[in-house]
Design a protein around this motif. Structure first.
Motif, PDB file in Angstrom:
ATOM      1  N   ASN A   1       4.621  -7.287  -2.041  1.00 16.18           N
ATOM      2  CA  ASN A   1       5.573  -8.137  -1.000  1.00 16.18           C
ATOM      3  C   ASN A   1       6.778  -8.317  -1.214  1.00 16.18           C
ATOM      4  N   SER A   2       7.967  -7.653  -1.327  1.00 14.51           N
ATOM      5  CA  SER A   2       9.181  -8.186  -0.737  1.00 14.51           C
ATOM      6  C   SER A   2       9.725  -6.140  -0.955  1.00 14.51           C
ATOM      7  N   ASN A   3      11.101  -6.256  -0.466  1.00 13.98           N
ATOM      8  CA  ASN A   3      11.714  -5.283  -0.597  1.00 13.98           C
ATOM      9  C   ASN A   3      12.256  -4.992  -1.859  1.00 13.98           C
ATOM     10  N   ALA A   4      12.152  -6.049  -3.537  1.00 16.96           N
ATOM     11  CA  ALA A   4      12.548  -5.873  -4.379  1.00 16.96           C
ATOM     12  C   ALA A   4      11.491  -4.626  -5.311  1.00 16.96           C
ATOM     13  N   GLY A   5      10.526  -4.437  -4.490  1.00 17.25           N
ATOM     14  CA  GLY A   5      10.120  -3.515  -5.274  1.00 17.25           C
ATOM     15  C   GLY A   5       8.330  -5.220  -5.770  1.00 17.25           C
ATOM     16  N   THR A   6       8.892  -6.060  -6.199  1.00 18.68           N
ATOM     17  CA  THR A   6       7.755  -6.849  -6.262  1.00 18.68           C
ATOM     18  C   THR A   6       6.632  -6.880  -6.052  1.00 18.68           C
ATOM     19  N   TYR A   7       5.396  -6.716  -7.131  1.00 19.51           N
ATOM     20  CA  TYR A   7       3.718  -6.842  -6.232  1.00 19.51           C
ATOM     21  C   TYR A   7       2.661  -8.093  -6.504  1.00 19.51           C
ATOM     22  N   THR A   8       2.058  -8.948  -5.839  1.00 25.51           N
ATOM     23  CA  THR A   8       0.763  -8.922  -6.471  1.00 25.51           C
ATOM     24  C   THR A   8       0.533  -8.490  -7.508  1.00 25.51           C
TER      25      THR A   8
ATOM     26  N   ASN B   1     -30.064  20.112  -6.849  1.00 23.60           N
ATOM     27  CA  ASN B   1     -29.915  18.444  -7.346  1.00 23.60           C
ATOM     28  C   ASN B   1     -29.353  17.890  -8.203  1.00 23.60           C
ATOM     29  N   GLN B   2     -28.218  16.671  -7.870  1.00 28.59           N
ATOM     30  CA  GLN B   2     -27.543  16.226  -8.433  1.00 28.59           C
ATOM     31  C   GLN B   2     -27.238  14.522  -7.717  1.00 28.59           C
ATOM     32  N   ARG B   3     -26.959  14.162  -8.663  1.00 31.26           N
ATOM     33  CA  ARG B   3     -26.838  12.748  -9.044  1.00 31.26           C
ATOM     34  C   ARG B   3     -25.274  12.201  -9.720  1.00 31.26           C
ATOM     35  N   ALA B   4     -24.386  11.674  -9.245  1.00 34.56           N
ATOM     36  CA  ALA B   4     -23.672  11.173  -8.976  1.00 34.56           C
ATOM     37  C   ALA B   4     -23.520   9.293  -9.304  1.00 34.56           C
ATOM     38  N   ASP B   5     -23.330   8.909 -10.435  1.00 32.22           N
ATOM     39  CA  ASP B   5     -22.898   7.612 -10.324  1.00 32.22           C
ATOM     40  C   ASP B   5     -21.558   7.136 -10.933  1.00 32.22           C
ATOM     41  N   ARG B   6     -21.137   6.519  -9.598  1.00 40.07           N
ATOM     42  CA  ARG B   6     -19.793   5.630  -9.793  1.00 40.07           C
ATOM     43  C   ARG B   6     -19.439   4.370 -10.181  1.00 40.07           C
ATOM     44  N   ASP B   7     -19.511   3.782 -11.668  1.00 38.84           N
ATOM     45  CA  ASP B   7     -18.974   2.809 -11.804  1.00 38.84           C
ATOM     46  C   ASP B   7     -17.527   2.449 -11.653  1.00 38.84           C
ATOM     47  N   MET B   8     -17.472   1.601 -10.916  1.00 41.35           N
ATOM     48  CA  MET B   8     -15.795   1.865 -10.249  1.00 41.35           C
ATOM     49  C   MET B   8     -15.408   0.177 -10.340  1.00 41.35           C
ATOM     50  N   TYR B   9     -14.236   0.304 -11.379  1.00 39.47           N
ATOM     51  CA  TYR B   9     -13.737  -1.607 -11.597  1.00 39.47           C
ATOM     52  C   TYR B   9     -12.543  -1.588 -11.203  1.00 39.47           C
ATOM     53  N   ILE B  10     -11.405  -1.271  -9.846  1.00 37.38           N
ATOM     54  CA  ILE B  10     -10.467  -0.894  -9.513  1.00 37.38           C
ATOM     55  C   ILE B  10      -9.524  -2.132  -9.742  1.00 37.38           C
ATOM     56  N   SER B  11      -7.926  -1.689  -9.966  1.00 37.27           N
ATOM     57  CA  SER B  11      -6.910  -2.840 -10.125  1.00 37.27           C
ATOM     58  C   SER B  11      -5.926  -2.270  -8.605  1.00 37.27           C
ATOM     59  N   SER B  12      -5.905  -2.498  -7.785  1.00 39.09           N
ATOM     60  CA  SER B  12      -4.689  -2.469  -6.796  1.00 39.09           C
ATOM     61  C   SER B  12      -4.232  -3.663  -6.516  1.00 39.09           C
ATOM     62  N   SER B  13      -3.119  -3.493  -6.872  1.00 35.45           N
ATOM     63  CA  SER B  13      -1.775  -4.714  -7.033  1.00 35.45           C
ATOM     64  C   SER B  13      -1.160  -4.377  -5.299  1.00 35.45           C
ATOM     65  N   THR B  14      -0.940  -4.799  -4.582  1.00 33.41           N
ATOM     66  CA  THR B  14      -0.086  -5.140  -3.015  1.00 33.41           C
ATOM     67  C   THR B  14       1.157  -5.362  -2.763  1.00 33.41           C
TER      68      THR B  14
ATOM     69  N   MET C   1       0.881  -0.618  -0.174  1.00 36.70           N
ATOM     70  CA  MET C   1       1.793  -0.994   1.123  1.00 36.70           C
ATOM     71  C   MET C   1       1.290  -1.287   1.947  1.00 36.70           C
ATOM     72  N   PRO C   2       1.426  -2.118   2.397  1.00 36.87           N
ATOM     73  CA  PRO C   2       0.908  -3.221   3.623  1.00 36.87           C
ATOM     74  C   PRO C   2       1.892  -2.617   5.335  1.00 36.87           C
ATOM     75  N   TYR C   3       1.349  -1.907   6.080  1.00 38.12           N
ATOM     76  CA  TYR C   3       2.467  -1.749   7.549  1.00 38.12           C
ATOM     77  C   TYR C   3       1.707  -2.667   8.590  1.00 38.12           C
ATOM     78  N   THR C   4       3.094  -2.163   9.069  1.00 41.02           N
ATOM     79  CA  THR C   4       2.876  -3.144  10.453  1.00 41.02           C
ATOM     80  C   THR C   4       1.330  -2.695  11.968  1.00 41.02           C
ATOM     81  N   ALA C   5       1.448  -3.628  12.740  1.00 41.03           N
ATOM     82  CA  ALA C   5       1.201  -2.768  14.086  1.00 41.03           C
ATOM     83  C   ALA C   5       1.585  -2.133  14.506  1.00 41.03           C
ATOM     84  N   LEU C   6       2.554  -1.643  14.552  1.00 37.72           N
ATOM     85  CA  LEU C   6       3.522  -0.490  14.968  1.00 37.72           C
ATOM     86  C   LEU C   6       3.407   0.803  14.391  1.00 37.72           C
TER      87      LEU C   6
END
Length: 698
Positions: A335-342, A320-333, A263-268
Motif C-alpha cells: 500500500n505504499s512505496n515504502a514497502g508497507t502492506y495491509t 481415478n484421483q481425488r484431490a481435496d484442497r482445504d486452503m486458508y490463504i493469507s494475502s497481504s497487499t 501488488m496492484p497495478y493500474t488500468a495501464l
C-alpha cells in the motif's frame, strides 16, 4: 460414458483383439514387469551422461534420449533422495528450462517449461495417465520424473506448450527392496519412511512406500505433517500378460509459513507501488499460524501390459484421483512505496477446493518393414474427465466439467543409418461445461481438432545427433472463475519451431536447442468480457550437460535464455513487453565430489540462478534476480547396519538468501500478464533449511 469415449474404446478393441488372436504362435521370455531403468544417476551419485539411457515418449514408448527430436531431461530418484526432497518443487530447480508457477504456493503450483504457463491436468502424467498437477506430490513414490520441454500435443492430446511432466511410479523388483529411513529437520521436524518390495511368489510382486512425519518447519511455530501410503501390486498372469495395480493416499499439512503478497497495478498495467526487497521467509511474523493448507490426494490406477508378439506390444490403463484442497490463504497487499502492506486476513481460498479426475489410455506399438523402410508405429488413444469443485461458504459445488478424448497415430521412419523422421498426429474432442454457484450453466464448449508434429533427425556419428521439429497443437483453456461465474473459451492453437543437437562423449553428455513458441493469451478486458486478446511468443536457447568431468568430480546442470514477448495486446502500454514472472536467464549446476582418499564420503553443492522478472504488464517494476547455494554430504558404508547405511546432511539456501521466488499475474483480469487493472501475486523463497537422515538398506 459419452458416445465419443465409447467409440474410442471400441476402436481400441478392434485394433488390439485381432492381433491377440495370433499371439499364441510366438514364444516370449517374459513381459517387462518393471518401469525401473538405468538412469543418469547411480546409487551413489551422478554417473556418466544420460543420452544413451531410455526415456518414455508417450505412445512412441521407450527410446534412447539421443534418438528423440525433443529436449528430454530426467530427474531420477537418486537426485531426490540425495537432496532430501519432499515434493516436485524441491527438485524442479535442477532443470533450468523448468519452473513452477506458484499458483497457491510452490507445493501446489503449475509445472511448466520455457516460460509457458502449464495446465492443471493436460500436461502431467503418472505412468502415462493424466493426473492433477496442482496438488501436493510425494517424490518418494517415484523412480523418476521425465520432463519434455515445449509443445507435445501431437503425442499426448491437447496440452499447453508448457512441456510434459511424466512421473514413473516405483514398481516391484525381482530382488527384495527393503529400506527404512529416519529424517530430522533442525527446527524439530521428524519423519520415518519404509520402502519395501519384491516378489511374493513367481506371479505376484509388491512395492510399498509408507511415510509418517510431523513437527515444526524452518519457521518458528510452523507445522508440517505428511502421511503417505503407496502400494503397487503386479500380477504376472502369463509370460506375456501383466496387470499392474496402484493405490496411494497422501495427506499433507503445511501451516505457519509466509503467505502471498499482492501488488496492484493500474488500468495501464503499471504497478502502483515500488516492490520492496524480499522479506526473511524464516521470520514467523510473515507466517500467520492459522494460515496454510491441508491437501489430501487419493489415487487408484491399473494398467494391463501385453506382449502380443516379438514386435507387437499393447498396454491400457485407467486412473481415478481425488484431490481435496482445504486452503486458508493469507494475502497481504502492498500500500505504499515504502514497502508497507495491509496485513493478511486469513480466509478460505476461493481457489478450487476439490478435483475429481478419471483418466485412461490405450496404445499398440509395433516395428515393421514396408516400402523398403523400417517403421516404428504407434496407434491408440487417451483422455480424461475432470470435475472442479469450487468453495461456496461451507459447501463445495461443481464449477466445471471437462471431457477430453484423443486418438493418436505416430510413426518413426528410419530412412537409412543416418536419417530418420518422426511424424505424429492426434484428433481430439473437447467438451467443457461451466456452472455458477447456483448450478446454472454459464458456458458450454464442444469442439474438436487435430494436432501435428514432424521431426527430422540426422546422426552423422553414433554419438552425435541433430534434429529439427515443428509442432502445431490444439490446446484448451482452463476454466476461470470470476464474480461467481466460470468462463471457458474455445480451444486454440500453439505452434513451436525447434532445432537441437545432442552429443555423447566418453563420460559427459551435452544437449542444446533453439526454440520459438507462440500461443494466444486471454484475460478480462475493460468491457468485462473474458476473451483472447493478444499472443505470447517465447523464444530462446537451452543447454544441458551431465557426467563425470574427472574421476572424483561429476556435474549435472545447464542454462536457459528465454525472451517472452506479448504482442497484440489491446492496451498499447503493455504491447511488446515481457510476460509477468518469466525470467530471461535461469541456470543450475549440481556438482558432486567423491573424496579420493575416503570414497565412502561424497560432498555436493548446488548453485541456482534465476534472473529478474517483471511484476506488472507495463514492465515498470521487476523482482530482483536471486542466487542460492545448497550444500550436502553423504557417507555410504556397509559397516554399520544392514547391507548398506547412508548418512545424509543437507543445508539448502545456506546463505539464507531472501528473494521473491513466485511471481505471477494473480487474477482473471491479468491471468497471462497483459491485461487491464489487476494484481500480481508474489511468494517468498524458502529460507535456510537443514535436514539430516539415516537410511538403512536390508
Amino acid at each position: 460414458m459419452s458416445n465419443k469415449r465409447l467409440n474410442l474404446s471400441v476402436m481400441a478393441a478392434i485394433v488390439v483383439f485381432p492381433l491377440a488372436l495370433h499371439a499364441d504362435v510366438y514364444k516370449l521370455d517374459a513381459v517387462e514387469t518393471t518401469a525401473i531403468q538405468a538412469s543418469m544417476v547411480n546409487n551413489d551419485g551422478i554417473s556418466d551422461g544420460f543420452l544413451d539411457k531410455n526415456v518414455t515418449v508417450g505412445p512412441l514408448g521407450k527410446k534412447k534420449a539421443i534418438d528423440t527430436p525433443y529436449q528430454i531431461n530426467t530427474i531420477p530418484k537418486e537426485l531426490s533422495e540425495n537432496g532430501q526432497a519432499m515434493g516436485l518443487e524441491d527438485v524442479v530447480k535442477y532443470i533450468p528450462s523448468a519452473q513452477i508457477e506458484y499458483r497457491g504456493g510452490a507445493d501446489l503450483g503449475r509445472p511448466q517449461t520455457r516460460g509457458m504457463r502449464g495446465e492443471v491436468v493436460a500436461n502431467s502424467f503418472w505412468d502415462g495417465l493424466h493426473i492433477v498437477s496442482t496438488t501436493a506430490t510425494a517424490m518418494e513414490m517415484f523412480d523418476d520424473v521425465q520432463i519434455i520441454n515445449g509443445l507435445a500435443g501431437a503425442l499426448y492430446g491437447p496440452t499447453a506448450p508448457s512441456g510434459i511432466y511424466s512421473f514413473t511410479r516405483k514398481r516391484p523388483t525381482a530382488d527384495y527392496e527393503n529400506t527404512v529411513k529416519m529424517t530430522y529437520g533442525y527446527k524439530g521436524y521428524g519423519e520415518a519412511m519404509a520402502d519395501v518390495g519384491g516378489m511374493a511368489n513367481d506371479a505376484i510382486g509388491y512395492r510399498a512406500v509408507v511415510i509418517g512425519g510431523d513437527g515444526e518447519g524452518y519457521v518458528d511455530n510452523s507445522a508440517l505433517r505428511r502421511k503417505l501410503v503407496s502400494l503397487g501390486l503386479d500380477f504376472h498372469l502369463t509370460d506375456r500378460l501383466t496387470l499392474e495395480t496402484n493405490f496411494s493416499y497422501y495427506n499433507y499439512i503445511k501451516e505457519g509459513y509466509s503467505g502471498s503478497y499482492l501488488m496492484p497495478y493500474t488500468a495501464l498495467g503499471v504497478a502502483k507501488y515500488t516492490l520492496p526487497d524480499a522479506f526473511d521467509a524464516t521470520d514467523k511474523k510473515y507466517g500467520p499460524n492459522n494460515g496454510g493448507r491441508e491437501i489430501t490426494t487419493t489415487t487408484y490406477s491399473t494398467k494391463l501390459k501385453y506382449e502380443i508378439a516379438d514386435n507387437w506390444h499393447a498396454e491400457a490403463g485407467y486412473l481415478n484421483q481425488r484431490a481435496d484442497r482445504d486452503m486458508y490463504i493469507s494475502s497481504s497487499t502492498f500500500n505504499s512505496n515504502a514497502g508497507t502492506y495491509t496485513p493478511a486476513v486469513v480466509k478460505v481460498s476461493p481457489m478450487a477446493a476439490r478435483f475429481d479426475l478419471d483418466s485412461w489410455m490405450g496404445y499398440v506399438t509395433t516395428e515393421q518393414n514396408f516400402l523398403g523402410l523400417e517403421h516404428d508405429l504407434a496407434l491408440g488413444g487417451n483422455g480424461y474427465r475432470w470435475d472442479i469443485y469450487g468453495a461456496d461458504g461451507s459447501r463445495r459445488y461443481v464449477s466445471s466439467t471437462t471431457d477430453v478424448e484423443s486418438l493418436t497415430l505416430a510413426d518413426t521412419i528410419k530412412l537409412n543409418d543416418q536419417w530418420q523422421t518422426v511424424l505424429s498426429t492426434s484428433k481430439s474432442w473437447i467438451d467443457k461445461d461451466a456452472y455458477a454457484t447456483t448450478g446454472a450453466t454459464t458456458s458450454e464448449i464442444d469442439n474438436d481438432g487435430y494436432s501435428y508434429a514432424a521431426s527430422l533427425i540426422y546422426k552423422p556419428l553414433k554419438n552425435l545427433s541433430f534434429y529439427v521439429t515443428y509442432a502445431d497443437s490444439l490446446q484448451q483453456f482452463d476454466p476461470v472463475t470470476y464474480l461467481n461465474k466460470t468462463f471457458i473459451l474455445d480451444p486454440y492453437r500453439s505452434k513451436q519451431y525447434e532445432i537441437g543437437s545432442k552429443l555423447s562423449l566418453d563420460r559427459v553428455d551435452l544437449s542444446a536447442a533453439l526454440f520459438q513458441i507462440k500461443r494466444p493469451t486471454a484475460y478480462l478486458g475493460y468491457d468485462g468480457i473474458y476473451e483472447i486478446q493478444g499472443d505470447q511468443t517465447n523464444q530462446g536457447v537451452e543447454f544441458m550437460a551431465s557426467g563425470k568431468v574427472a574421476e572424483s568430480v561429476a556435474l549435472f546442470g545447464g542454462v536457459t535464455y528465454t525472451d517472452t514477448d506479448i504482442t497484440g495486446a489491446k492496451i498499447a502500454n503493455v504491447d511488446n513487453k515481457q510476460a509477468i514472472g518469466m525470467p530471461e536467464w535461469q541456470a543450475n549446476l549440481l556438482a558432486e565430489y567423491t573424496v579420493p582418499s575416503f570414497k565412502e564420503l561424497v560432498l555436493s553443492s548446488n548453485f541456482h540462478y534465476t534472473g529478474k522478472r517483471a511484476i506488472d504488464p507495463a514492465n515498470t517494476q521487476w523482482a530482483d534476480s536471486y542466487f542460492t547455494t545448497d550444500l550436502g554430504a553423504r557417507y555410504i558404508t556397509k559397516q554399520l547396519f544392514g547391507d548398506k547405511t547412508i548418512l545424509r546432511l543437507s543445508v539448502n539456501n545456506i546463505t539464507n538468501e531472501k528473494y521473491w521466488a513466485g511471481v505471477y499475474a494473480g487474477n482473471v483480469a491479468g491471468l497471462d500478464g497483459d491485461a487491464a487493472a489487476g494484481t500480481t501475486t508474489l511468494f517468498l523463497g524458502d529460507g535456510r533449511n537443514v535436514t539430516a537422515s539415516i537410511e538403512v538398506k536390508f
